[in-house]
Design a protein around this motif. Structure first.
Motif, PDB file in Angstrom:
ATOM      1  N   GLU A 201       0.948  -0.745  -0.498  1.00 12.54           N
ATOM      2  CA  GLU A 201      -0.057   0.643  -0.096  1.00 12.54           C
ATOM      3  C   GLU A 201       0.889   1.362  -0.160  1.00 12.54           C
ATOM      4  OE1 GLU A 201      -3.225   1.542   2.844  1.00 12.54           O
ATOM      5  OE2 GLU A 201      -3.084  -0.387   3.383  1.00 12.54           O
ATOM      6  N   PRO A 202       0.601   2.202  -1.186  1.00 10.02           N
ATOM      7  CA  PRO A 202       1.277   3.161  -0.983  1.00 10.02           C
ATOM      8  C   PRO A 202       0.823   4.676  -0.064  1.00 10.02           C
ATOM      9  CG  PRO A 202      -0.129   3.449  -2.853  1.00 10.02           C
ATOM     10  CD  PRO A 202      -0.341   2.344  -1.764  1.00 10.02           C
ATOM     11  N   ASP A 203       1.938   5.187   0.559  1.00  7.91           N
ATOM     12  CA  ASP A 203       1.573   6.813   0.734  1.00  7.91           C
ATOM     13  C   ASP A 203       0.807   6.218   2.814  1.00  7.91           C
ATOM     14  OD1 ASP A 203       2.164   8.170  -1.399  1.00  7.91           O
ATOM     15  OD2 ASP A 203      -0.139   7.661  -2.093  1.00  7.91           O
ATOM     16  N   VAL A 204       1.624   5.038   3.386  1.00  4.93           N
ATOM     17  CA  VAL A 204       0.786   5.038   4.932  1.00  4.93           C
ATOM     18  C   VAL A 204       1.786   5.510   5.658  1.00  4.93           C
ATOM     19  CG1 VAL A 204       0.642   3.270   6.023  1.00  4.93           C
ATOM     20  CG2 VAL A 204       0.113   2.630   3.445  1.00  4.93           C
ATOM     21  N   LEU A 205       2.988   5.954   5.573  1.00  2.00           N
ATOM     22  CA  LEU A 205       3.856   6.334   6.658  1.00  2.00           C
ATOM     23  C   LEU A 205       4.263   7.582   6.001  1.00  2.00           C
ATOM     24  CD1 LEU A 205       5.752   3.223   8.374  1.00  2.00           C
ATOM     25  CD2 LEU A 205       3.461   5.196   9.614  1.00  2.00           C
ATOM     26  N   TRP A 206       4.980   7.140   4.647  1.00  2.00           N
ATOM     27  CA  TRP A 206       5.501   8.281   3.869  1.00  2.00           C
ATOM     28  C   TRP A 206       5.193   7.990   2.312  1.00  2.00           C
ATOM     29  CZ3 TRP A 206       7.949  12.434   5.848  1.00  2.00           C
ATOM     30  CH2 TRP A 206       9.012  13.048   4.590  1.00  2.00           C
ATOM     31  N   LYS A 207       5.186   9.021   1.787  1.00  2.00           N
ATOM     32  CA  LYS A 207       4.591   9.362   0.401  1.00  2.00           C
ATOM     33  C   LYS A 207       4.848   8.084  -1.072  1.00  2.00           C
ATOM     34  CE  LYS A 207       8.106  12.762  -1.370  1.00  2.00           C
ATOM     35  NZ  LYS A 207       8.562  14.138  -1.003  1.00  2.00           N
TER      36      LYS A 207
END
Length: 494
Positions: A84-90
């Motif tokens: 999954e993208p954009d979870v903790l950092w872009k």
């Protein structure tokens, strides 16, 4: 002098000036890093869950983002691992550094497009600051080795996975590729003992000038060279004059290393971890490592003796004091927020900010309220063996709560290269040093709650045998200096 070594000096001077610029403006530097991190993190799932858009200062951050260790952050990390993208950092991280976990097996630490360069630049800058200070650049013409993990990477959901040292191996600058050892094939050997044997064979004929790695594993490499050649390492590698290390305190190993090498060599201490590259030694004659305040990491500090209380105060760089034991908390452009590394540090200077690693918040002995930490046992060992022929290969300390007779005590498990003639005299020196450093321990000894410490001599190779039995031989693994139970020492061959 080669072109490479000639060019190194002016480049080193440029980097030194850049470092001085932020080191002389620490509070403003950290404020800028904080603001950039919050701005970048606001659009992530974590940032939305913690209302980053309303964070204007550190107080706001403390209210919205609790201190977490890996276990508490794991639900977010698992989403990143799943792709999954954009979870903790872009976006997605470039890599996961896979490390040994505590309660949940392996840990997956993200390395992003923004954080990865900090690891590479910090290692480079540590060497350049050494060149700028000493004027010594000859070593860049010789061969350099870093005893590290395999550079082979696996892919998981479009993200490369490996050990940090193996990942960093992919970023060796082109101008150093010809100098770098061991070969790629040797570096990929998984079995540590086989790997070290291969490294010895490859390096023996070479002009080795820089050797780097965790001291306990470099020691194994040096011992094999000595066994094979019958010579001191310094006689085999006549131009070897710089040892770069990290991971553990070098002082307990220094006497043993100087004996193996046959002379003193300069050294550079580093403080790298999968979670970030935090500090490096910037001066040969100053105690402590320069804390990197301009590397995409915002630091917070909690006094270690308050850490387990309810709502301990989270301090920023402007609030810290020299000599106090702090738990270091980081937020970074790798997507770690209010993250507890588990390390404890002490500041040796605030102009500039220099630190030493004093231990681990979970690695201590406080079976009776003494709260003895790693720094204290290492300093005791250094003081007790200084100026003697005693040489120590490795050691760890554990409490003996239920002895067969007499009062409880701290038991030191020590593997000697050169044993003391009088074990009781060494034990007394160690105990006196601990009493001087730690008032709680002193009170327990004087109050007859504890008896003075005892030494248990470990057979040669015992610690290596233990690490091998745990599947932790080599790489970045090391023996904890002390623990609050006897799980480790019960596995060490006597």
């Amino acid at each position: 002098m080669s072109i490479k070594s000639a060019l190194a000096k002016p480049f080193a001077k440029i980097i030194y000036k850049k470092v001085q610029k932020w080191a002389n403006n620490p509070v403003d530097t950290q404020k800028k890093v904080f603001e950039e991190l919050i701005a970048q993190g606001a659009s992530t799932a974590f940032g939305q869950d913690h209302d980053f858009v309303s964070i204007n200062n550190h107080s706001d951050f403390v209210k919205r983002v609790p201190v977490r260790d890996y276990e508490a952050l794991k639900p977010y990390v698992e989403r990143v691992v799943a792709g999954e993208p954009d979870v903790l950092w872009k976006g997605k991280p470039l890599y996961f550094a896979k490390t040994s976990g505590t309660t949940s097996g392996a840990k997956y630490i993200p390395l992003t497009k923004e954080s990865m360069p900090n690891h590479v630049e910090a290692a480079r800058n540590a060497i350049l600051l050494y060149i700028n200070e000493t004027g010594n650049a000859k070593f860049v013409d010789g061969k350099m080795i870093f005893l590290q993990g395999s550079p082979e990477l696996k892919e998981q959901n479009g993200i490369q996975l490996g050990r940090l040292s193996g990942i960093v191996a992919h970023y060796v600058p082109k101008y150093l590729q010809k100098n770098r050892m061991p070969s790629w094939e040797t570096n990929c050997i998984d079995d540590w003992e086989t790997k070290v044997d291969a490294v010895v064979e490859e390096t023996l004929p070479e002009n080795m000038t820089v050797i780097s790695g965790i001291p306990s594993w470099v020691q194994m490499y040096f011992e094999k060279i000595q066994q094979k050649t019958g010579k001191a390492v310094g006689d085999v590698f006549k131009n070897f004059n710089l040892f770069i290390f990290g991971g553990v305190n070098y002082e307990p190993y220094r006497a043993k290393f100087e004996n193996l090498i046959g002379r003193k060599v300069d050294s550079i201490e580093l403080y790298p971890a999968s979670e970030g590259f935090f500090a490096y030694q910037d001066k040969q004659n100053e105690r402590g490592m320069l804390l990197l305040l301009n590397s995409g990491i915002f630091y917070e500090f909690i006094k270690a003796d308050e850490f387990f209380t309810e709502n301990p105060k989270r301090l920023t760089i402007k609030d810290v004091e020299v000599g106090v034991n702090y738990v270091m908390i980081i937020s970074s452009n790798a997507g770690l927020w209010g993250y507890n590394l588990g390390d404890t540090i002490q500041f040796t200077s605030t102009k500039p900010y220099r630190v030493i690693v004093s231990g681990r918040i979970k690695h201590f002995i406080s079976a009776f309220g003494e709260h003895v930490i790693g720094k204290e046992v290492e300093q005791a060992m250094q003081e007790a063996t200084e100026g003697t022929d005693i040489r120590v290969s490795e050691f760890t300390v554990a409490p003996q709560i239920t002895p067969e007779e007499g009062l409880p005590y701290h038991e030191w498990f020590i593997e000697f290269e050169n044993e003391p003639q009088d074990f009781s005299a060494l034990a007394k020196k160690l105990d006196n040093s601990l009493q001087k450093q730690n008032s709680y321990y002193y009170d327990l000894i004087v109050g007859k709650v504890l008896q003075p410490l005892k030494i248990n001599s470990v057979k040669k190779g015992g610690f290596q045998a233990y690490m091998k039995s745990q599947g932790k031989l080599g790489g970045q693994n090391k023996i904890p200096r002390l623990s609050n139970d006897r799980k480790i020492v019960e596995g060490i061959p006597q």
